[in-house]
Design a protein around this motif. Structure first.
Motif, PDB file in Angstrom:
ATOM      1  N   MET A  67      82.933  26.773 -73.280  1.00 55.90           N
ATOM      2  CA  MET A  67      82.209  27.932 -73.822  1.00 55.90           C
ATOM      3  C   MET A  67      81.307  28.425 -72.687  1.00 55.90           C
ATOM      4  O   MET A  67      80.181  27.951 -72.524  1.00 55.90           O
ATOM      5  CB  MET A  67      81.370  27.523 -75.027  1.00 55.90           C
ATOM      6  N   ASP A  68      81.804  29.356 -71.909  1.00 55.50           N
ATOM      7  CA  ASP A  68      81.078  29.772 -70.709  1.00 55.50           C
ATOM      8  C   ASP A  68      79.673  30.274 -71.077  1.00 55.50           C
ATOM      9  O   ASP A  68      79.518  31.106 -71.972  1.00 55.50           O
ATOM     10  CB  ASP A  68      81.870  30.880 -69.993  1.00 55.50           C
ATOM     11  N   GLY A  69      78.678  29.719 -70.397  1.00 52.06           N
ATOM     12  CA  GLY A  69      77.311  30.225 -70.595  1.00 52.06           C
ATOM     13  C   GLY A  69      76.669  29.880 -71.925  1.00 52.06           C
ATOM     14  O   GLY A  69      75.784  30.591 -72.380  1.00 52.06           O
ATOM     15  N   ASN A  86      76.331  27.450 -62.181  1.00 55.09           N
ATOM     16  CA  ASN A  86      77.136  28.668 -62.240  1.00 55.09           C
ATOM     17  C   ASN A  86      78.591  28.269 -62.450  1.00 55.09           C
ATOM     18  O   ASN A  86      78.938  27.090 -62.443  1.00 55.09           O
ATOM     19  CB  ASN A  86      76.927  29.536 -60.995  1.00 55.09           C
ATOM     20  N   SER A  87      79.421  29.272 -62.635  1.00 53.86           N
ATOM     21  CA  SER A  87      80.811  28.993 -63.014  1.00 53.86           C
ATOM     22  C   SER A  87      81.592  28.282 -61.921  1.00 53.86           C
ATOM     23  O   SER A  87      82.445  27.445 -62.200  1.00 53.86           O
ATOM     24  CB  SER A  87      81.539  30.296 -63.333  1.00 53.86           C
ATOM     25  N   GLU A  88      81.323  28.652 -60.663  1.00 54.64           N
ATOM     26  CA  GLU A  88      82.094  28.040 -59.583  1.00 54.64           C
ATOM     27  C   GLU A  88      81.820  26.542 -59.519  1.00 54.64           C
ATOM     28  O   GLU A  88      82.730  25.720 -59.651  1.00 54.64           O
ATOM     29  CB  GLU A  88      81.744  28.678 -58.239  1.00 54.64           C
ATOM     30  N   GLN A 120      88.295  37.987 -66.610  1.00 54.92           N
ATOM     31  CA  GLN A 120      86.965  37.708 -66.070  1.00 54.92           C
ATOM     32  C   GLN A 120      86.729  36.230 -65.760  1.00 54.92           C
ATOM     33  O   GLN A 120      85.910  35.895 -64.907  1.00 54.92           O
ATOM     34  CB  GLN A 120      85.878  38.224 -67.024  1.00 54.92           C
ATOM     35  N   LYS A 121      87.422  35.351 -66.465  1.00 51.19           N
ATOM     36  CA  LYS A 121      87.228  33.918 -66.230  1.00 51.19           C
ATOM     37  C   LYS A 121      88.558  33.208 -65.939  1.00 51.19           C
ATOM     38  O   LYS A 121      88.601  31.980 -65.906  1.00 51.19           O
ATOM     39  CB  LYS A 121      86.550  33.262 -67.448  1.00 51.19           C
ATOM     40  N   TYR A 122      89.582  33.992 -65.739  1.00 51.09           N
ATOM     41  CA  TYR A 122      90.911  33.402 -65.496  1.00 51.09           C
ATOM     42  C   TYR A 122      90.888  32.511 -64.251  1.00 51.09           C
ATOM     43  O   TYR A 122      91.363  31.372 -64.264  1.00 51.09           O
ATOM     44  CB  TYR A 122      91.945  34.525 -65.350  1.00 51.09           C
ATOM     45  N   GLY A 159      79.761  34.075 -74.198  1.00 52.10           N
ATOM     46  CA  GLY A 159      78.336  33.730 -74.102  1.00 52.10           C
ATOM     47  C   GLY A 159      77.765  34.077 -72.744  1.00 52.10           C
ATOM     48  O   GLY A 159      76.590  34.431 -72.610  1.00 52.10           O
ATOM     49  N   ASP A 160      78.601  34.008 -71.726  1.00 56.56           N
ATOM     50  CA  ASP A 160      78.142  34.299 -70.367  1.00 56.56           C
ATOM     51  C   ASP A 160      78.209  35.788 -70.037  1.00 56.56           C
ATOM     52  O   ASP A 160      77.226  36.380 -69.610  1.00 56.56           O
ATOM     53  CB  ASP A 160      78.987  33.518 -69.364  1.00 56.56           C
ATOM     54  N   MET A 161      79.366  36.388 -70.236  1.00 51.77           N
ATOM     55  CA  MET A 161      79.538  37.785 -69.806  1.00 51.77           C
ATOM     56  C   MET A 161      78.633  38.727 -70.598  1.00 51.77           C
ATOM     57  O   MET A 161      78.091  39.684 -70.058  1.00 51.77           O
ATOM     58  CB  MET A 161      81.001  38.226 -69.939  1.00 51.77           C
ATOM     59  N   ASP A 172      79.995  25.343 -69.042  1.00 52.46           N
ATOM     60  CA  ASP A 172      79.843  25.149 -67.595  1.00 52.46           C
ATOM     61  C   ASP A 172      78.402  25.314 -67.132  1.00 52.46           C
ATOM     62  O   ASP A 172      78.051  24.893 -66.029  1.00 52.46           O
ATOM     63  CB  ASP A 172      80.780  26.097 -66.827  1.00 52.46           C
ATOM     64  N   HIS A 173      77.569  25.951 -67.935  1.00 51.94           N
ATOM     65  CA  HIS A 173      76.144  26.180 -67.634  1.00 51.94           C
ATOM     66  C   HIS A 173      75.580  26.988 -68.778  1.00 51.94           C
ATOM     67  O   HIS A 173      76.333  27.496 -69.609  1.00 51.94           O
ATOM     68  CB  HIS A 173      75.953  26.953 -66.309  1.00 51.94           C
ATOM     69  N   GLY A 174      74.273  27.150 -68.810  1.00 51.86           N
ATOM     70  CA  GLY A 174      73.656  27.959 -69.859  1.00 51.86           C
ATOM     71  C   GLY A 174      73.550  29.416 -69.466  1.00 51.86           C
ATOM     72  O   GLY A 174      73.741  29.804 -68.310  1.00 51.86           O
TER      73      GLY A 174
HETATM   74 MN   LIG Z   1      80.250  30.392 -66.200  1.00 48.81          MN
END
Ligand SMILES: [Mn+2]
Ligand SMILES: O=C(O)[C@H](O)COP(=O)(O)O
Ligand SMILES: [Mn+2]
Length: 526
Positions: free
Chosen positions: A10-12, A61-63, A343-345, A411-413, A453-455
């Motif tokens: 769940m990104d972010g 961050n995502s990376e 965007q997150k592929y 959640g991130d974008m 991956d992060h908040g």
């Molecule tokens: Mn992320």
């Protein structure tokens, strides 16, 4: 192998009991609530040294998050490697630096720097730019031009002028009869240049015309450009400021010419690849019309893609991420499936596999991209949640895969837009998607692992030292949830040890009944 594992990122979506601007807490999330209450659940670290960043003041961050998730280890990341290379002077001893500097000294041309102007430490750090500007002067470069991408996404939303001031102060110190240095162009990072995963090449085209050809709305200074745009578009945040060019007597001060050298000082790859392809591309480059391409020497801060070797020249070696989870699964002959929207592929494929754009195994790895909309995601906070969920369920039902992973960007974008109401809907969307995936996992005998991956969406407001509350568009420094749901069995975890994202791959491998690599961090299972 035991049961298949389905991992949802769940990104972010961070975890915190602090209610201020916490849209994760605010959102109605029956499925997440139920999972946290009934299944083994703990929080894990997703920022700072736990993911290879220079210090615990650095947000995740995502990376770095997906690198750690995908490789079960903590590697020193770009932000840290560049710091070390500048401190040791290795960067200036590199062939690339020497070649670019020699090039402009021979031609009398300009050394250009393009990059994200902030200390967010996600894509770049202004400190690296300032250090290189000083060194260039010390080495006898006579002309430098800086093309600034305004952040407001990894740092406070309207902080651009602080960084412009820092840069202008350094320029004022350095500038003299021997060294002609100035800002040449710029614009908001979500308007020009920093597109990713080929979602919207027109952003890169706009940036190219501004940085390379000096074609754009002209101003006398970066400050004047930013202040004018802010007056014209009240409420606009830095990432969305239009592009601009600095001109004198109608002539752009930094249009690129044959013999110039260009350094992209961003160290992170996703949003640096397209501009690098435009600079390195030969006559067959067809993503947009580049016009007359000046004959420049181009280098990135890092090698952004180790498979495709983009860019051709770079200053600092990237982390050499080895022994990833995918390699282990491939060695064991297990089919895996990865899915997200554009965007997150790259996050669940390229970042996940250690910044590799090519598969380890064409046969065993299936990658699925759902095209993202090209618009501001607060207008459609559901994004492609339904489509990703449909595909993941299809993959579960196929019975073909031993490991399935997906990333929900919502959640991130949406969090990055600073729109609280939309972010609440974004988190609720992810919960709805989880409801469906959970049901499919239970019906088809899969273990569901849920993490982030992060908040980001967990901290949409922040209070400064004076108690003033403002919208936060950047990631948070908070931990993320980690949940293991298995309808047939409880997989208890050590809830005391301070685990982080790098402990996820070993845990997944233990759930799968496989042997982890010796170099990995520990599994969280008891
Ligand atoms: Mn992320
Ligand atoms: O590139 C971005 O959008 C932000 O700088 C960081 O977001 P991400 O690390 O979640 O991609
Ligand atoms: Mn983000």
């Amino acid at each position: 192998m035991k049961k298949p594992v389905v991992l949802v990122v769940m990104d972010g979506v961070g975890e915190s009991s602090d209610a201020l601007g916490n849209m994760v807490m605010q959102a109605t999330t029956p499925t997440l609530d139920k999972l946290k209450a009934n299944d083994p659940f703990r929080i894990i670290k997703a920022h700072g040294t736990a993911v290879g960043l220079p210090s615990d003041d650095d947000m995740g961050n995502s990376e770095v998050g997906h690198n750690a998730l995908g490789c079960g280890q903590i590697y020193s990341q770009g932000a840290k490697l560049v710091n070390e290379s500048i401190e040791s002077g290795n960067i200036y001893a590199s062939e690339t630096w020497k070649t670019l500097v020699a090039g402009v000294k021979a031609s009398g041309g300009a050394l250009h720097f393009i990059g994200l102007l902030s200390d967010g430490n996600v894509h770049s750090n202004i400190g690296h730019l300032l250090a290189m500007l000083k060194e260039a002067k010390a080495e006898g470069v006579s002309k430098a031009r800086v093309h600034i991408l305004l952040d407001g996404r990894d740092v406070p939303a309207t902080s651009a002028l602080e960084y412009v001031d820092q840069l202008e102060n350094t320029i004022a110190e350095l500038k003299d009869a021997s060294y002609d240095v100035r800002i040449a162009s710029g614009g908001g990072r979500m308007q020009i240049t920093m597109d990713r995963y080929q979602a919207n090449w027109s952003m890169v085209e706009k940036g190219w015309n501004i940085h390379v050809h000096g074609e754009g709305r002209a101003f006398a200074s970066a400050k004047e450009a930013i202040e004018t745009f802010r007056a014209e578009q009240p409420g606009v945040i830095d990432q969305d400021l239009p592009g601009f060019v600095i001109a004198e007597n109608g002539t752009p001060v930094g249009a690129m010419k044959d013999g110039d050298s260009v350094i992209l000082f961003n160290f992170r790859g996703d949003r640096a690849l397209e501009l690098s392809m435009a600079f390195d591309g030969d006559a067959s480059f067809d993503k947009f019309d580049r016009g007359a391409v000046p004959n420049v020497l181009y280098a990135g801060m890092l090698e952004y893609d180790g498979d495709l070797h983009i860019p051709h020249k770079y200053l600092v070696n990237p982390p050499q991420i080895r022994n990833t989870l995918t390699e282990l699964l491939v060695e064991n002959g297990i089919n895996e499936y990865a899915c997200s929207e554009t965007q997150k592929y790259g996050h669940v494929t390229y970042f996940w596999n250690g910044n590799r754009s090519e598969k380890f195994s064409e046969e065993l790895e299936t990658w699925q991209e759902v095209p993202s909309d090209v618009r501001s995601f607060d207008e459609c906070p559901w994004m492609k949640g339904t489509e990703i969920t449909d595909l993941v369920i299809e993959a579960i039902e196929s019975g073909k895969y031993g490991f399935i992973r997906c990333n929900f960007p919502n959640g991130d974008m949406v969090g990055h837009t600073g729109n609280l109401e939309a972010t609440e809907i974004a988190v609720e969307t992810v919960d709805l998607c989880l409801t469906r995936i959970l049901k499919a996992c239970d019906e088809h005998g899969c273990i569901l692992v849920v993490t982030a991956d992060h908040g980001n969406s967990d901290q949409m407001l922040e209070k400064n030292k004076k108690g003033v509350v403002s919208v936060r568009t950047a990631h948070s420094l908070r931990p993320v949830p980690f949940i293991i749901h298995d309808a047939d069995e409880r997989h208890e975890m050590d809830t005391e040890s301070p685990f982080g994202l790098a402990n996820v791959a070993p845990t997944v491998v233990e759930l799968l009944g496989l042997k982890p690599y010796d170099c990995w961090e520990k599994s969280m299972l008891k």
